[in-house]
Design a protein around this motif. Structure first.
Motif, PDB file in Angstrom:
ATOM      1  N   GLU A  85       0.814  -1.216   0.000  1.00 10.71           N
ATOM      2  CA  GLU A  85       0.000   0.000   0.000  1.00 10.71           C
ATOM      3  C   GLU A  85       0.846   1.264   0.000  1.00 10.71           C
ATOM      4  O   GLU A  85       0.390   2.317  -0.429  1.00 10.71           O
ATOM      5  CB  GLU A  85      -0.961  -0.025   1.187  1.00 10.71           C
ATOM      6  N   TYR A  86       2.088   1.167   0.438  1.00 13.75           N
ATOM      7  CA  TYR A  86       2.987   2.318   0.467  1.00 13.75           C
ATOM      8  C   TYR A  86       3.389   2.772  -0.941  1.00 13.75           C
ATOM      9  O   TYR A  86       3.920   3.871  -1.111  1.00 13.75           O
ATOM     10  CB  TYR A  86       4.240   2.008   1.293  1.00 13.75           C
ATOM     11  N   LEU A  87       3.150   1.948  -1.970  1.00 11.92           N
ATOM     12  CA  LEU A  87       3.522   2.274  -3.342  1.00 11.92           C
ATOM     13  C   LEU A  87       2.296   2.138  -4.249  1.00 11.92           C
ATOM     14  O   LEU A  87       2.148   1.168  -4.993  1.00 11.92           O
ATOM     15  CB  LEU A  87       4.660   1.366  -3.812  1.00 11.92           C
ATOM     16  N   PRO A  88       1.381   3.120  -4.187  1.00 14.22           N
ATOM     17  CA  PRO A  88       0.104   3.014  -4.899  1.00 14.22           C
ATOM     18  C   PRO A  88       0.240   2.771  -6.404  1.00 14.22           C
ATOM     19  O   PRO A  88      -0.629   2.153  -7.008  1.00 14.22           O
ATOM     20  CB  PRO A  88      -0.576   4.363  -4.627  1.00 14.22           C
ATOM     21  N   GLU A  89       1.334   3.197  -7.009  1.00 15.57           N
ATOM     22  CA  GLU A  89       1.473   3.064  -8.463  1.00 15.57           C
ATOM     23  C   GLU A  89       1.519   1.610  -8.936  1.00 15.57           C
ATOM     24  O   GLU A  89       1.279   1.350 -10.113  1.00 15.57           O
ATOM     25  CB  GLU A  89       2.707   3.815  -8.968  1.00 15.57           C
ATOM     26  N   VAL A  90       1.830   0.666  -8.048  1.00 16.59           N
ATOM     27  CA  VAL A  90       1.881  -0.743  -8.465  1.00 16.59           C
ATOM     28  C   VAL A  90       0.599  -1.507  -8.121  1.00 16.59           C
ATOM     29  O   VAL A  90       0.455  -2.660  -8.495  1.00 16.59           O
ATOM     30  CB  VAL A  90       3.103  -1.494  -7.876  1.00 16.59           C
ATOM     31  N   LEU A  91      -0.316  -0.848  -7.419  1.00 12.25           N
ATOM     32  CA  LEU A  91      -1.552  -1.512  -7.008  1.00 12.25           C
ATOM     33  C   LEU A  91      -2.505  -1.651  -8.178  1.00 12.25           C
ATOM     34  O   LEU A  91      -2.507  -0.801  -9.070  1.00 12.25           O
ATOM     35  CB  LEU A  91      -2.210  -0.730  -5.869  1.00 12.25           C
ATOM     36  N   PRO A  92      -3.333  -2.682  -8.228  1.00 12.23           N
ATOM     37  CA  PRO A  92      -3.376  -3.768  -7.248  1.00 12.23           C
ATOM     38  C   PRO A  92      -2.201  -4.717  -7.464  1.00 12.23           C
ATOM     39  O   PRO A  92      -1.890  -5.086  -8.595  1.00 12.23           O
ATOM     40  CB  PRO A  92      -4.700  -4.471  -7.554  1.00 12.23           C
ATOM     41  N   ALA A  93      -1.550  -5.070  -6.398  1.00 13.89           N
ATOM     42  CA  ALA A  93      -0.401  -5.971  -6.472  1.00 13.89           C
ATOM     43  C   ALA A  93      -0.224  -6.658  -5.129  1.00 13.89           C
ATOM     44  O   ALA A  93      -0.713  -6.190  -4.104  1.00 13.89           O
ATOM     45  CB  ALA A  93       0.871  -5.201  -6.820  1.00 13.89           C
ATOM     46  N   VAL A  94       0.481  -7.766  -5.171  1.00 13.53           N
ATOM     47  CA  VAL A  94       0.924  -8.443  -3.961  1.00 13.53           C
ATOM     48  C   VAL A  94       2.437  -8.522  -4.052  1.00 13.53           C
ATOM     49  O   VAL A  94       2.994  -8.907  -5.090  1.00 13.53           O
ATOM     50  CB  VAL A  94       0.302  -9.849  -3.835  1.00 13.53           C
ATOM     51  N   GLU A  95       3.096  -8.138  -2.969  1.00 12.06           N
ATOM     52  CA  GLU A  95       4.557  -8.090  -2.921  1.00 12.06           C
ATOM     53  C   GLU A  95       5.082  -9.303  -2.164  1.00 12.06           C
ATOM     54  O   GLU A  95       4.533  -9.690  -1.140  1.00 12.06           O
ATOM     55  CB  GLU A  95       4.987  -6.807  -2.201  1.00 12.06           C
ATOM     56  N   ILE A  96       6.161  -9.873  -2.684  1.00  8.46           N
ATOM     57  CA  ILE A  96       6.874 -10.900  -1.940  1.00  8.46           C
ATOM     58  C   ILE A  96       7.982 -10.200  -1.151  1.00  8.46           C
ATOM     59  O   ILE A  96       8.667  -9.328  -1.668  1.00  8.46           O
ATOM     60  CB  ILE A  96       7.410 -12.010  -2.862  1.00  8.46           C
ATOM     61  N   VAL A  97       8.101 -10.586   0.115  1.00  5.17           N
ATOM     62  CA  VAL A  97       8.986  -9.911   1.059  1.00  5.17           C
ATOM     63  C   VAL A  97       9.856 -10.943   1.761  1.00  5.17           C
ATOM     64  O   VAL A  97       9.405 -12.058   2.017  1.00  5.17           O
ATOM     65  CB  VAL A  97       8.138  -9.156   2.120  1.00  5.17           C
ATOM     66  N   TRP A  98      11.100 -10.566   2.078  1.00  2.41           N
ATOM     67  CA  TRP A  98      11.952 -11.407   2.910  1.00  2.41           C
ATOM     68  C   TRP A  98      12.874 -10.509   3.727  1.00  2.41           C
ATOM     69  O   TRP A  98      13.251  -9.426   3.297  1.00  2.41           O
ATOM     70  CB  TRP A  98      12.772 -12.407   2.072  1.00  2.41           C
ATOM     71  N   ARG A  99      13.166 -10.944   4.939  1.00  2.00           N
ATOM     72  CA  ARG A  99      14.088 -10.239   5.843  1.00  2.00           C
ATOM     73  C   ARG A  99      14.653 -11.276   6.802  1.00  2.00           C
ATOM     74  O   ARG A  99      13.912 -11.882   7.569  1.00  2.00           O
ATOM     75  CB  ARG A  99      13.372  -9.149   6.632  1.00  2.00           C
ATOM     76  N   LEU A 100      15.961 -11.458   6.749  1.00  2.00           N
ATOM     77  CA  LEU A 100      16.612 -12.424   7.637  1.00  2.00           C
ATOM     78  C   LEU A 100      17.645 -11.730   8.498  1.00  2.00           C
ATOM     79  O   LEU A 100      18.245 -10.732   8.092  1.00  2.00           O
ATOM     80  CB  LEU A 100      17.304 -13.520   6.819  1.00  2.00           C
ATOM     81  N   GLY A 101      17.872 -12.298   9.676  1.00  2.00           N
ATOM     82  CA  GLY A 101      18.927 -11.811  10.543  1.00  2.00           C
ATOM     83  C   GLY A 101      20.288 -12.085   9.919  1.00  2.00           C
ATOM     84  O   GLY A 101      20.462 -13.040   9.149  1.00  2.00           O
ATOM     85  N   ARG A 102      21.266 -11.251  10.239  1.00  2.00           N
ATOM     86  CA  ARG A 102      22.601 -11.375   9.633  1.00  2.00           C
ATOM     87  C   ARG A 102      23.245 -12.743   9.772  1.00  2.00           C
ATOM     88  O   ARG A 102      23.913 -13.195   8.847  1.00  2.00           O
ATOM     89  CB  ARG A 102      23.537 -10.306  10.187  1.00  2.00           C
ATOM     90  N   PRO A 103      23.078 -13.454  10.910  1.00  2.00           N
ATOM     91  CA  PRO A 103      23.707 -14.781  10.997  1.00  2.00           C
ATOM     92  C   PRO A 103      23.210 -15.757   9.932  1.00  2.00           C
ATOM     93  O   PRO A 103      23.837 -16.789   9.705  1.00  2.00           O
ATOM     94  CB  PRO A 103      23.326 -15.277  12.400  1.00  2.00           C
TER      95      PRO A 103
END
Length: 177
Positions: A85-103
């Motif tokens: 939702e923070y990037l209305p220009e790509v909507l409607p869309a579903v974003e794939i997200v990933w975030r891992l700890g450094r180790p």
């Protein structure tokens, strides 16, 4: 309860025991430098994040999974799906997200988790298109997007933070499960 197992990971819904390890990941400036404005997040903010992620599961039928190492039970981070939702220009869309700890960087966990989440999106949830939105310069995330078979659709700017973004996309016809 939605759970996905890969050879080395379990992608699952959030549990109370995940708060502290996820807050530790979110408190690492090196992890957070590519997310939003690069600010770290504290325990209270992380609790609010997890609550919002769980609400998205209830509202959308998908969301961000906690990523757990199968061998040790450690929380490595998150991966999954979200409406950008923070990037209305790509909507409607579903974003794939990933975030891992450094180790957990540099071991293929992000690609493994993201591939499982993408497969879930396209095959289980019936989405026909998924985007990945990365800050320009985040080569590790760009590499994960390429490994998923995604291609650069556009360059744009974060409307709130003014940082340059790359939007990658893949649709069901391009996906190699």
């Amino acid at each position: 309860m939605t759970e996905i197992r890969t050879p080395r990971l379990i992608l699952r819904r959030w549990q109370d025991d995940d708060l502290v390890p996820m807050a530790e990941i979110n408190a690492d400036a090196e992890v957070m430098r590519w997310i939003d404005d690069g600010s770290v997040r504290d325990l209270e903010q992380t609790a609010e994040d997890i609550e919002r992620w769980e609400e998205e599961w209830d509202d959308e039928g998908f969301g961000l999974f906690a990523v757990e190492l199968l061998a040790s039970g450690e929380l490595a981070g998150l991966a999954g799906l979200s409406v950008p939702e923070y990037l209305p220009e790509v909507l409607p869309a579903v974003e794939i997200v990933w975030r891992l700890g450094r180790p957990f960087w540099g071991q293929g966990y992000a690609s493994e988790a993201a591939h499982a989440a993408l497969e879930f999106a396209l095959q289980d949830r019936g989405l026909d298109r998924v985007v990945s939105i990365n800050r320009l310069g985040n080569e590790a995330s760009e590499n994960v997007a390429r490994k998923l078979g995604m291609s650069l659709e556009r360059e744009t700017e974060h409307p709130e933070y003014g940082v340059p973004l790359h939007v990658h996309t893949i649709d069901l016809s391009e996906f190699q499960g």
